[in-house]
Design a protein around this motif. Structure first.
Motif, PDB file in Angstrom:
ATOM      1  N   SER A 282      30.677  21.709 -20.421  1.00 49.99           N
ATOM      2  CA  SER A 282      30.521  22.602 -19.277  1.00 49.99           C
ATOM      3  C   SER A 282      30.938  21.904 -17.991  1.00 49.99           C
ATOM      4  O   SER A 282      30.807  20.689 -17.861  1.00 49.99           O
ATOM      5  N   THR A 283      31.407  22.674 -17.050  1.00 51.17           N
ATOM      6  CA  THR A 283      31.793  22.109 -15.765  1.00 51.17           C
ATOM      7  C   THR A 283      30.652  22.154 -14.756  1.00 51.17           C
ATOM      8  O   THR A 283      30.798  21.663 -13.639  1.00 51.17           O
ATOM      9  N   SER A 284      29.530  22.757 -15.139  1.00 52.53           N
ATOM     10  CA  SER A 284      28.391  22.791 -14.220  1.00 52.53           C
ATOM     11  C   SER A 284      27.072  22.825 -14.983  1.00 52.53           C
ATOM     12  O   SER A 284      27.008  23.229 -16.145  1.00 52.53           O
TER      13      SER A 284
ATOM     14  N   THR B  85      23.528  24.245 -15.852  1.00 48.97           N
ATOM     15  CA  THR B  85      22.999  25.607 -15.951  1.00 48.97           C
ATOM     16  C   THR B  85      21.489  25.636 -15.758  1.00 48.97           C
ATOM     17  O   THR B  85      20.825  24.589 -15.770  1.00 48.97           O
TER      18      THR B  85
ATOM     19  N   ARG C 109      28.804  19.558 -10.977  1.00 48.73           N
ATOM     20  CA  ARG C 109      28.451  20.722 -10.173  1.00 48.73           C
ATOM     21  C   ARG C 109      27.154  21.349 -10.689  1.00 48.73           C
ATOM     22  O   ARG C 109      26.879  21.360 -11.883  1.00 48.73           O
TER      23      ARG C 109
ATOM     24  N   SER D 108      25.032  24.845 -10.765  1.00 48.05           N
ATOM     25  CA  SER D 108      25.145  26.281 -10.514  1.00 48.05           C
ATOM     26  C   SER D 108      24.028  26.732  -9.575  1.00 48.05           C
ATOM     27  O   SER D 108      22.993  26.074  -9.458  1.00 48.05           O
ATOM     28  N   GLN D 109      24.254  27.836  -8.899  1.00 52.44           N
ATOM     29  CA  GLN D 109      23.217  28.374  -8.009  1.00 52.44           C
ATOM     30  C   GLN D 109      21.950  28.676  -8.783  1.00 52.44           C
ATOM     31  O   GLN D 109      20.838  28.386  -8.316  1.00 52.44           O
ATOM     32  N   GLU D 110      22.075  29.235  -9.974  1.00 52.29           N
ATOM     33  CA  GLU D 110      20.903  29.554 -10.791  1.00 52.29           C
ATOM     34  C   GLU D 110      20.111  28.294 -11.130  1.00 52.29           C
ATOM     35  O   GLU D 110      18.881  28.307 -11.141  1.00 52.29           O
ATOM     36  N   ALA D 111      20.809  27.199 -11.394  1.00 52.27           N
ATOM     37  CA  ALA D 111      20.142  25.939 -11.715  1.00 52.27           C
ATOM     38  C   ALA D 111      19.388  25.398 -10.502  1.00 52.27           C
ATOM     39  O   ALA D 111      18.252  24.931 -10.623  1.00 52.27           O
TER      40      ALA D 111
END
Length: 114
Positions: free
Chosen positions: A76-78, A80, A24, A26-29
């Motif tokens: 981590s699951t996503s 960053t 996944r 993240s939106q920030e990434a």
């Protein structure tokens, strides 16, 4: 059809996703990827996209793979923002491509972070 900045950015986002696999983002990434690459899509690049796309997109896939690996290695699951920034810098430093964007202002990595 002529290539556009927005169309190329869309291809970059797809290539990044291909590199990340099923990790996944993240939106920030995702927004960080756009912050880094969108301004680098110049008229020169859009004019040469037909011949340069393969090389540029393969580097973006490499960024996605490296970012996913960084996220996985920390449990981590996503992915960053830091995973994207660090991975983009690592790929840029090793690629020698004139189309890799410079480090964004204020986002230079601390010494030894890459």
């Amino acid at each position: 059809m002529a290539y556009s900045q927005e169309g190329i950015m869309s291809q970059i986002m797809v290539a990044f996703g291909q590199g990340t696999g099923n990790t996944r983002v993240s939106q920030e990434a995702a927004l960080q990827l756009r912050t880094i690459y969108y301004p680098a899509i110049t008229d020169e690049l859009t004019g040469r996209w037909e011949t340069e796309a393969v090389q540029v997109l393969e580097r973006v896939r490499a960024i996605g793979r490296l970012a996913a690996h960084r996220a996985d290695s920390t449990g981590s699951t996503s992915i960053t923002l830091e995973d994207v920034t660090t991975s983009a810098k690592t790929v840029k430093d090793g690629s020698g491509s004139p189309f890799c964007p410079p480090d964004p202002p204020g986002l230079a990595l601390p010494a030894g972070a890459a």
